[in-house]
Design a protein around this motif. Structure first.
Motif, mmCIF file in Angstrom:
data_model
loop_
_atom_site.group_PDB
_atom_site.id
_atom_site.type_symbol
_atom_site.label_atom_id
_atom_site.label_comp_id
_atom_site.label_asym_id
_atom_site.label_seq_id
_atom_site.Cartn_x
_atom_site.Cartn_y
_atom_site.Cartn_z
ATOM 1 N N ARG A 80 -1.331 -0.090 -0.146
ATOM 2 C CA ARG A 80 -1.268 -1.429 0.272
ATOM 3 C C ARG A 80 0.196 -1.823 0.663
ATOM 4 O O ARG A 80 0.432 -2.678 1.458
ATOM 5 C CB ARG A 80 -1.677 -2.311 -0.993
ATOM 6 N N HIS A 81 1.424 -1.175 0.000
ATOM 7 C CA HIS A 81 2.625 -1.269 0.544
ATOM 8 C C HIS A 81 2.536 -0.701 2.008
ATOM 9 O O HIS A 81 3.285 -1.379 2.863
ATOM 10 C CB HIS A 81 3.464 -0.587 -0.202
ATOM 11 N N LEU A 82 1.966 0.614 2.256
ATOM 12 C CA LEU A 82 2.220 1.004 3.439
ATOM 13 C C LEU A 82 1.396 -0.032 4.652
ATOM 14 O O LEU A 82 1.997 -0.376 5.641
ATOM 15 C CB LEU A 82 1.335 2.399 3.513
ATOM 16 N N ASN A 83 0.250 -0.367 4.141
ATOM 17 C CA ASN A 83 -0.621 -1.342 5.000
ATOM 18 C C ASN A 83 0.294 -2.518 5.451
ATOM 19 O O ASN A 83 0.182 -2.996 6.606
ATOM 20 C CB ASN A 83 -2.025 -1.505 4.678
ATOM 21 N N ARG A 84 0.918 -3.248 4.269
ATOM 22 C CA ARG A 84 1.585 -4.368 4.755
ATOM 23 C C ARG A 84 2.635 -4.122 5.756
ATOM 24 O O ARG A 84 2.974 -5.039 6.560
ATOM 25 C CB ARG A 84 2.280 -5.172 3.363
ATOM 26 N N ILE A 85 3.415 -3.268 5.581
ATOM 27 C CA ILE A 85 4.600 -2.822 6.364
ATOM 28 C C ILE A 85 4.047 -2.469 7.745
ATOM 29 O O ILE A 85 4.723 -3.009 8.969
ATOM 30 C CB ILE A 85 5.273 -1.744 5.730
ATOM 31 N N LEU A 86 3.038 -1.873 7.842
ATOM 32 C CA LEU A 86 2.219 -1.555 9.228
ATOM 33 C C LEU A 86 1.894 -2.570 9.720
ATOM 34 O O LEU A 86 2.065 -2.683 11.018
ATOM 35 C CB LEU A 86 1.244 -0.484 9.014
ATOM 36 N N GLU A 87 1.309 -3.604 9.175
ATOM 37 C CA GLU A 87 0.735 -4.795 9.850
ATOM 38 C C GLU A 87 2.075 -5.468 10.446
ATOM 39 O O GLU A 87 1.968 -6.040 11.531
ATOM 40 C CB GLU A 87 0.057 -5.726 8.727
#
Length: 186
Positions: A80-87
């Motif tokens: 979820r951290h990775l995804n928020r940063i990617l977004e």
């Protein structure tokens, strides 16, 4: 919640859309240095707040740095951290490649991209006109036992349609239906 999390959350209590909170980010950086030097135990929640704050302030570089800051604190980033940063990164056209680099190296740190991670990048590459990379990502999902969802197919089909590759989009739709997915819309 740890006191560090509360300190960060309370650092921006009166921030409104009109308030420029960017000058206060040096205080957050100072707090992190202090926490590190004092060997203070921090939780993933602190970093979730930081990512959220940097996203709201539209600071992709700072959000990206949070991933590596987590590692410095021996806090394993979660998907979820990775995804928020990617977004946040892909919302800026000039940060698509840094997002892709993070995506490709995340596994080295024990963070394995999930379906949402792939969808974020496939969507960015489709919007950027890089269908070949989006298609490679789609195929990598199967190699890595990450199951695409209806959104994965939709992203790719829309990308194909934007490039007037309707026949390939129809082939992908048939593939999706054969795998038991029900389309939402195109």
């Amino acid at each position: 919640q740890s006191t560090a999390t509360v300190a960060v959350a309370n650092s921006f209590p009166y921030a409104s859309p009109e308030t420029d909170i960017r000058p206060h980010f040096s205080l957050v950086d100072d707090l992190l240095v202090r926490l590190k030097s004092d060997q203070y135990r921090v939780t993933p929640t602190l970093f979730s707040y930081l990512i959220k704050i940097y996203a709201e302030a539209d600071l992709p570089e700072k959000a990206l740095s949070v991933f590596y800051k987590m590692l410095e604190f021996n806090v394993k980033p979660l998907p979820r951290h990775l995804n928020r940063i990617l977004e946040l990164l892909v919302s800026h056209r000039n940060f698509i490649m840094p997002a892709f680099d993070l995506f490709k190296t995340a596994h080295k740190y024990g963070v394995f991209p999930n379906t949402k991670s792939y969808n974020i990048l496939m969507g960015a590459f489709c919007l950027n006109g890089d269908l070949s990379i989006a298609y490679k990502l789609f195929n990598k999902m199967f190699e890595r036992d990450v199951m695409p969802d209806v959104e994965s197919y939709r992203i790719l089909m829309q990308g194909l349609c934007r490039k007037s590759q309707v026949n390939r989009a129809v082939d992908l739709l048939e593939d999706m239906l054969n795998k038991g997915f029900e389309p939402d819309s195109l």
